[in-house]
Design an enzyme around this catalytic site. Sequence first.
Site, PDB file in Angstrom:
ATOM      1  N   GLU A  70       5.114   9.866   3.675  1.00  5.69           N
ATOM      2  CA  GLU A  70       4.874   8.496   3.223  1.00  5.69           C
ATOM      3  C   GLU A  70       4.252   8.487   1.828  1.00  5.69           C
ATOM      4  O   GLU A  70       3.176   9.042   1.625  1.00  5.69           O
ATOM      5  CB  GLU A  70       3.966   7.749   4.199  1.00  5.69           C
ATOM      6  CG  GLU A  70       3.790   6.280   3.844  1.00  5.69           C
ATOM      7  CD  GLU A  70       3.064   5.494   4.930  1.00  5.69           C
ATOM      8  OE1 GLU A  70       3.160   4.251   4.911  1.00  5.69           O
ATOM      9  OE2 GLU A  70       2.406   6.115   5.793  1.00  5.69           O
TER      10      GLU A  70
ATOM     11  N   ASP B  73       0.801  -1.219   0.000  1.00  2.00           N
ATOM     12  CA  ASP B  73       0.000   0.000   0.000  1.00  2.00           C
ATOM     13  C   ASP B  73       0.836   1.272   0.000  1.00  2.00           C
ATOM     14  O   ASP B  73       0.608   2.180  -0.790  1.00  2.00           O
ATOM     15  CB  ASP B  73      -0.931  -0.005   1.217  1.00  2.00           C
ATOM     16  CG  ASP B  73      -1.775   1.243   1.299  1.00  2.00           C
ATOM     17  OD1 ASP B  73      -2.557   1.483   0.368  1.00  2.00           O
ATOM     18  OD2 ASP B  73      -1.628   1.994   2.278  1.00  2.00           O
TER      19      ASP B  73
ATOM     20  N   TYR C  84      -7.663   2.503   9.116  1.00  2.00           N
ATOM     21  CA  TYR C  84      -6.769   2.828   8.001  1.00  2.00           C
ATOM     22  C   TYR C  84      -7.507   3.323   6.765  1.00  2.00           C
ATOM     23  O   TYR C  84      -7.197   4.394   6.249  1.00  2.00           O
ATOM     24  CB  TYR C  84      -5.881   1.620   7.679  1.00  2.00           C
ATOM     25  CG  TYR C  84      -4.981   1.281   8.844  1.00  2.00           C
ATOM     26  CD1 TYR C  84      -3.812   1.995   9.064  1.00  2.00           C
ATOM     27  CD2 TYR C  84      -5.334   0.295   9.764  1.00  2.00           C
ATOM     28  CE1 TYR C  84      -3.004   1.725  10.155  1.00  2.00           C
ATOM     29  CE2 TYR C  84      -4.532   0.014  10.863  1.00  2.00           C
ATOM     30  CZ  TYR C  84      -3.366   0.731  11.051  1.00  2.00           C
ATOM     31  OH  TYR C  84      -2.575   0.471  12.142  1.00  2.00           O
TER      32      TYR C  84
ATOM     33  N   ASP D 279       4.514   0.587   4.220  1.00  2.00           N
ATOM     34  CA  ASP D 279       4.396  -0.644   5.001  1.00  2.00           C
ATOM     35  C   ASP D 279       4.317  -1.841   4.060  1.00  2.00           C
ATOM     36  O   ASP D 279       4.623  -1.740   2.873  1.00  2.00           O
ATOM     37  CB  ASP D 279       3.156  -0.575   5.906  1.00  2.00           C
ATOM     38  CG  ASP D 279       1.871  -0.286   5.117  1.00  2.00           C
ATOM     39  OD1 ASP D 279       1.922  -0.305   3.869  1.00  2.00           O
ATOM     40  OD2 ASP D 279       0.825  -0.038   5.736  1.00  2.00           O
TER      41      ASP D 279
END
Length: 522
Positions: free
Chosen positions: A495, A102, A253, A105
């Site tokens: 990220e 994704d 999430y 991670d």
Amino acid sequence: MGAKSSSKGWCGWFLVIAIAALVATAVVITIKKKTKHSEAAPVPGPPGAIAKKYADALKIAMQFFDVQKSGKLAHNKISWRGDSAIKDGSEANLDLSKGMYDAGDHMKFGFPMAFTATVLSWAILEYGDQMNAVGQLEPARDSLKWITDYLINAHPSENVLYIQVGDPDADHACWDRPETMTVKRPLTQINTTSPGTEVAAETAAAMASAALVFKTIDSMYSGLLLKHARQLFTFADTHRGSYSVSIPKVQTYYNSTGYGDELLWAASWLYHATGDQSYFKYVTDENGKKFAKWGSPTWFSWDNKLAGSQVLLSRVSFFGSKDKTNSGLHMYRKTAEAVMCGLLPKSPTATTSRTDGGLIWVSEWNSLQHPVASAFLAVLYSDYMLTSRTATLHCDGDSYSPSDLRKFAISQADYVLGNNPLKMSYLVGFGDKYPQYVHHRGASIPTNAKTGCKDGFKWLDSAEPNPNVAVGGLVGGPFLNETYIDSRNNSMQGEPSTYNSAVIVALLSGLVTTSSAVQSFG
């Protein structure tokens, strides 16, 4: 006397004729001017001159899909990546080794991954010629198929779809390379007793759009994708229910704010893929009235597909519909126009959700998703207008041209690529200055490091820049005050995500050169 009178009469007629000619000329000029304002000049058919900056950026952005690939990497293009998650899906006797991680991670979240595939398909369908002109069409198709292979395997029966691989709490308790991870990777599914309409519908959209991409390349594979798309849409629509309700743990999430937008999005793509009028009726009749929020502009994202559906169905209005009186189709286009008017900075209805530097800014987390996705829609709409010779977009009394939409899209792309107060590119690997401490496990750990689940955290906390470049990653982006903290612990800003890559690849593909819009995906 008579001759004199005849000469005077001739002069009079000459004046009358001359004046009439001038009037006629003025009328012609006026008509031409009016025509110019009501009909846009067409853009060139084949791709035009290459814009090197966007071509270079596209080549870089495309590589992040390779960075994120899971499974056995037969033709690995990233030196610091290797085979990983080979046994994913084995507990259900499925091969879920492919797909993409994704973000920074090692989770496989089906909802945003399917959205990634849908947007990438859309970009290929609209701008495949432009991609091909700079050698990026094959990489795009390859990355798309890496996801759709996974999605096919994740749908083993009509009413079962595996939507997640891995436990996010356990996964996020580790900091290690995907090639050496040891944490258990359980599977999560939706079914008739635990429905997930939004995920099933988004996956149907991904399958249907990808079926169009592969239609002329591999008809058998295209047919398989379309079969899954139809089944998934029926499953999503028949067993309505949000996966955030059925599986509460997903709320942490990728919490869904509703599934109506995904149903419309999926049906829209199925209509394009099949020509089946039942899907067209689905989106323009009662379900459109119930879910489309006509007249209310929204932001296009992994969670909300309404603006995407409005633009996608506008192309039917521009190019495909013989029924000009369909009120539902008219409302989709009217709402798409409202979305465009909100994006244009000088429009009377312009959104105030912008930084001082002109970047659309909606969310503190992953702030670049919305401006980049919006800019992609603006490029599309601009090209639809040009190709259909629609000269003006009317925004509360003011008129704007297709070039105004393209200028807006360019402004957002240029901001991302370094034309911002920090003079920094948010696309990793592009330009002389870009984030060095990207929140990405694989990029942060040397390939020869021996780390387990817990001791790898020393690399998260390291003061040294990442030893590996997460090339092509689009990081989260700036705060509203246009600051950016380049810290590996700053996942809010630093990220990159796979779905961010889909929208930046789509945007850059539309800017790399000019070309007429494809009038039919068939």
